[in-house]
Every structure is written in structure tokens, then in C-alpha cells.
Design a protein around this motif. Structure first.
Motif, PDB file in Angstrom:
ATOM      1  N   GLY A  46       0.803  -1.227   0.000  1.00 32.78           N
ATOM      2  CA  GLY A  46       0.000   0.000   0.000  1.00 32.78           C
ATOM      3  C   GLY A  46       0.830   1.268   0.000  1.00 32.78           C
ATOM      4  N   GLU A  47       2.045   1.192   0.517  1.00 32.05           N
ATOM      5  CA  GLU A  47       2.907   2.389   0.583  1.00 32.05           C
ATOM      6  C   GLU A  47       3.904   2.445  -0.568  1.00 32.05           C
ATOM      7  N   GLY A  48       3.858   1.460  -1.470  1.00 29.58           N
ATOM      8  CA  GLY A  48       4.867   1.389  -2.521  1.00 29.58           C
ATOM      9  C   GLY A  48       4.445   2.076  -3.805  1.00 29.58           C
ATOM     10  N   VAL A  49       5.460   2.401  -4.634  1.00 31.87           N
ATOM     11  CA  VAL A  49       5.235   2.806  -6.024  1.00 31.87           C
ATOM     12  C   VAL A  49       5.470   1.548  -6.860  1.00 31.87           C
ATOM     13  N   HIS A  50       4.467   1.145  -7.616  1.00 32.36           N
ATOM     14  CA  HIS A  50       4.554  -0.087  -8.399  1.00 32.36           C
ATOM     15  C   HIS A  50       4.722   0.257  -9.873  1.00 32.36           C
ATOM     16  N   LEU A  51       5.741  -0.330 -10.489  1.00 31.12           N
ATOM     17  CA  LEU A  51       5.998  -0.122 -11.913  1.00 31.12           C
ATOM     18  C   LEU A  51       5.643  -1.403 -12.657  1.00 31.12           C
ATOM     19  N   VAL A  52       5.236  -1.252 -13.912  1.00 32.12           N
ATOM     20  CA  VAL A  52       4.865  -2.423 -14.708  1.00 32.12           C
ATOM     21  C   VAL A  52       5.390  -2.271 -16.128  1.00 32.12           C
ATOM     22  N   ASN A  56       0.080  -4.722 -25.266  1.00 29.98           N
ATOM     23  CA  ASN A  56      -1.285  -4.998 -25.727  1.00 29.98           C
ATOM     24  C   ASN A  56      -2.218  -5.296 -24.558  1.00 29.98           C
ATOM     25  N   GLY A  57      -2.088  -4.534 -23.502  1.00 30.04           N
ATOM     26  CA  GLY A  57      -2.964  -4.717 -22.348  1.00 30.04           C
ATOM     27  C   GLY A  57      -2.553  -5.844 -21.428  1.00 30.04           C
ATOM     28  N   GLY A  58      -1.582  -6.659 -21.831  1.00 31.31           N
ATOM     29  CA  GLY A  58      -1.133  -7.760 -20.977  1.00 31.31           C
ATOM     30  C   GLY A  58       0.034  -7.337 -20.104  1.00 31.31           C
ATOM     31  N   LEU A  59       0.036  -7.820 -18.878  1.00 31.46           N
ATOM     32  CA  LEU A  59       1.092  -7.435 -17.949  1.00 31.46           C
ATOM     33  C   LEU A  59       2.285  -8.380 -18.069  1.00 31.46           C
ATOM     34  N   LEU A  60       3.452  -7.842 -18.375  1.00 33.41           N
ATOM     35  CA  LEU A  60       4.647  -8.665 -18.597  1.00 33.41           C
ATOM     36  C   LEU A  60       5.576  -8.685 -17.396  1.00 33.41           C
ATOM     37  N   ALA A  61       5.556  -7.630 -16.590  1.00 29.94           N
ATOM     38  CA  ALA A  61       6.545  -7.524 -15.510  1.00 29.94           C
ATOM     39  C   ALA A  61       6.107  -6.474 -14.507  1.00 29.94           C
ATOM     40  N   THR A  62       6.693  -6.571 -13.314  1.00 25.40           N
ATOM     41  CA  THR A  62       6.396  -5.595 -12.271  1.00 25.40           C
ATOM     42  C   THR A  62       7.568  -5.475 -11.306  1.00 25.40           C
ATOM     43  N   CYS A  63       7.589  -4.377 -10.557  1.00 28.17           N
ATOM     44  CA  CYS A  63       8.542  -4.202  -9.449  1.00 28.17           C
ATOM     45  C   CYS A  63       7.966  -3.158  -8.504  1.00 28.17           C
ATOM     46  N   ARG A  64       8.591  -3.033  -7.322  1.00 27.18           N
ATOM     47  CA  ARG A  64       8.065  -2.133  -6.292  1.00 27.18           C
ATOM     48  C   ARG A  64       9.170  -1.252  -5.733  1.00 27.18           C
ATOM     49  N   GLY A  69      12.947   7.776   3.565  1.00 24.15           N
ATOM     50  CA  GLY A  69      13.828   8.940   3.605  1.00 24.15           C
ATOM     51  C   GLY A  69      14.492   9.137   2.253  1.00 24.15           C
ATOM     52  N   PRO A  70      15.844   9.294   2.227  1.00 22.94           N
ATOM     53  CA  PRO A  70      16.542   9.548   0.964  1.00 22.94           C
ATOM     54  C   PRO A  70      16.833   8.279   0.164  1.00 22.94           C
ATOM     55  N   THR A  71      16.303   7.149   0.629  1.00 20.45           N
ATOM     56  CA  THR A  71      16.632   5.859   0.017  1.00 20.45           C
ATOM     57  C   THR A  71      15.380   5.183  -0.527  1.00 20.45           C
ATOM     58  N   VAL A  72      15.542   4.517  -1.659  1.00 17.55           N
ATOM     59  CA  VAL A  72      14.468   3.684  -2.197  1.00 17.55           C
ATOM     60  C   VAL A  72      14.853   2.223  -2.017  1.00 17.55           C
ATOM     61  N   GLN A  73      13.938   1.461  -1.443  1.00 16.36           N
ATOM     62  CA  GLN A  73      14.103   0.008  -1.372  1.00 16.36           C
ATOM     63  C   GLN A  73      13.409  -0.590  -2.582  1.00 16.36           C
ATOM     64  N   PHE A  74      14.219  -1.173  -3.473  1.00 18.36           N
ATOM     65  CA  PHE A  74      13.699  -1.757  -4.714  1.00 18.36           C
ATOM     66  C   PHE A  74      13.479  -3.249  -4.486  1.00 18.36           C
ATOM     67  N   SER A  75      12.306  -3.768  -4.897  1.00 15.80           N
ATOM     68  CA  SER A  75      12.046  -5.202  -4.676  1.00 15.80           C
ATOM     69  C   SER A  75      10.949  -5.702  -5.603  1.00 15.80           C
ATOM     70  N   ARG A  76      10.648  -6.988  -5.455  1.00 19.46           N
ATOM     71  CA  ARG A  76       9.516  -7.631  -6.149  1.00 19.46           C
ATOM     72  C   ARG A  76       9.615  -7.506  -7.665  1.00 19.46           C
ATOM     73  N   LEU A  77      10.843  -7.606  -8.176  1.00 23.62           N
ATOM     74  CA  LEU A  77      11.039  -7.543  -9.633  1.00 23.62           C
ATOM     75  C   LEU A  77      10.736  -8.917 -10.230  1.00 23.62           C
ATOM     76  N   ALA A  78       9.694  -8.991 -11.036  1.00 20.78           N
ATOM     77  CA  ALA A  78       9.272 -10.265 -11.635  1.00 20.78           C
ATOM     78  C   ALA A  78       8.885 -10.040 -13.085  1.00 20.78           C
ATOM     79  N   VAL A  79       9.442 -10.853 -13.974  1.00 18.68           N
ATOM     80  CA  VAL A  79       9.123 -10.801 -15.399  1.00 18.68           C
ATOM     81  C   VAL A  79       8.479 -12.133 -15.779  1.00 18.68           C
ATOM     82  N   LEU A 110      18.780  -2.884  -2.713  1.00 18.32           N
ATOM     83  CA  LEU A 110      17.978  -4.084  -2.991  1.00 18.32           C
ATOM     84  C   LEU A 110      18.720  -5.327  -2.513  1.00 18.32           C
ATOM     85  N   HIS A 111      17.975  -6.408  -2.395  1.00 13.27           N
ATOM     86  CA  HIS A 111      18.541  -7.728  -2.130  1.00 13.27           C
ATOM     87  C   HIS A 111      18.433  -8.516  -3.422  1.00 13.27           C
ATOM     88  N   ALA A 112      19.558  -8.734  -4.082  1.00  9.21           N
ATOM     89  CA  ALA A 112      19.557  -9.431  -5.377  1.00  9.21           C
ATOM     90  C   ALA A 112      19.694 -10.925  -5.166  1.00  9.21           C
TER      91      ALA A 112
END
Ligand SMILES: CC(C)(COP(=O)(O)OP(=O)(O)OC[C@H]1O[C@@H](n2cnc3c(N)ncnc32)[C@H](O)[C@@H]1OP(=O)(O)O)[C@@H](O)C(=O)NCCC(=O)NCCS
Length: 147
Positions: A46-52, A56-64, A69-79, A110-112
Motif C-alpha cells: 500500500g505504501e509502494g510505487v509499483h511499476l509495470v 497490448n494490455g497484458g502485464l509482462l513484468a512488475t517491481c516495487r 527517507g533519501p533511500t528507495v528500497q527496490f524489490s519484487r522484480l518479476a518478469v 535491494l537484495h539481489a
């Protein structure tokens, strides 16, 4: 569409697309990789910015992105499995940089999963510390500072 690619990367739009992103995360992390659902759904969506990435209307990938503060925690990268090795994750990482700047932050962490380390290094991330286990999978912390 951008750069002639057959997909578009942008922020998630609307509830149906967010639901599709969560379904993709479930399929990739829980079904494909065996991550427990309680770890995949951590209560912070709920507090995240979600990218996709969409085509053609189909969802191929996402991340959060979570702004802390001054840092972004990047996660949930799925293709989606059928869409891999076409540069989609790299395109999302590029957009994540722009979102980070726009949100006033200058550092991403991030945790890779170690098998995907090259993906993040190619995007300018550097490893920090030792390899550790998370959700039964080998990970390494990585970070990127934006100039
Ligand atoms: C990891 C993942 C996000 C990569 O997505 P992708 O769209 O296929 O990645 P890209 O096409 O942008 O790859 C860019 C580069 O990253 C590296 N890379 C990507 N997938 C890789 C893999 N499976 N093994 C090794 N290196 C990989 C390669 O260097 C690749 O360049 P190349 O294709 O020219 O060799 C995707 O495989 C995925 O969703 N995996 C399951 C979930 C997951 O592991 N998420 C990451 C958690 S850290």
C-alpha cells in the motif's frame, strides 16, 4: 510504446492492473521459486510505487519501490517467464532511477538473488557485504547512488 520496443514501462494504473501485478508476483515468487506467501505479501504494498511493463494490455513484468527517507528500497522484480531476456527488467530498473530522482531520493538498495547479479551490475548497482539466505534463496545486498 517507447524506443520502438513492443512494450511500455510505466506506473501501474488502476486496481485491475495492480491485481494482475500481484498475480504475476505470486506465480513467479511463490509458485516458480517457492517463496512463502507471507514473505511475498509483506503488508507494505500500500505504501509502494509499483511499476509495470505492459504489452497490448497484458502485464509482462512488475517491481516495487518503497521510499524510506533519501533511500528507495527496490524489490519484487518479476518478469513473466515467456518474456524474459528481452531487456524488460533492465527497462524497469531504468524507470526506477527516474522515479527515485522524481521522488527526491538519490540512493537505491535491494537484495539481489545471486543468479541475477549481472542484471543489477549492468544497471549500475554495486554489491555490499556477504551473500546471505532469504526465503531459502541466496541473496546479496546491492546499492546504487544516483549522481
Ligand atoms: C531476473 C529477472 C527479473 C530478469 O528479467 P529479464 O527481463 O529477463 O532481464 P533482462 O532481459 O533485462 O536481462 C538483462 C541482463 O541481466 C542478466 N540476466 C537476466 N536474467 C538472467 C539469468 N536468468 N541468469 C543470469 N543472468 C541473467 C543478463 O546479463 C542479461 O543480459 P543478456 O540477456 O544480454 O545476457 C527474471 O528472470 C525474473 O523475473 N526471474 C524470476 C524472479 C526473480 O528472480 N526476480 C529477481 C529477484 S532479485
Amino acid at each position: 510504446m517507447s524506443d520502438g520496443l513492443p512494450y511500455e514501462v510505466r506506473r501501474v494504473q488502476g486496481e485491475a492492473e495492480m491485481a494482475a501485478a500481484l498475480t504475476l508476483r505470486h506465480d513467479v515468487f511463490c509458485v516458480e521459486q517457492g517463496v512463502p506467501m507471507r514473505e511475498e505479501i509483506d503488508g507494505r504494498d500500500g505504501e509502494g510505487v509499483h511499476l509495470v511493463a505492459v504489452s497490448n494490455g497484458g502485464l509482462l513484468a512488475t517491481c516495487r519501490l518503497l521510499f524510506v527517507g533519501p533511500t528507495v528500497q527496490f524489490s519484487r522484480l518479476a518478469v513473466r517467464e515467456s518474456a524474459r531476456r528481452q531487456g524488460i527488467a533492465s527497462a524497469l530498473l531504468h524507470l526506477a532511477d527516474a522515479e527515485t530522482r522524481a521522488g527526491g531520493a538519490r540512493r537505491l538498495v535491494l537484495h539481489a538473488q545471486t543468479y541475477a547479479r549481472d542484471l543489477y551490475e549492468a544497471a549500475g548497482y554495486e554489491p555490499r557485504g556477504r551473500i546471505f539466505m532469504e526465503a531459502g534463496i541466496e541473496h546479496i545486498a546491492m546499492e546504487k547512488r544516483l549522481s
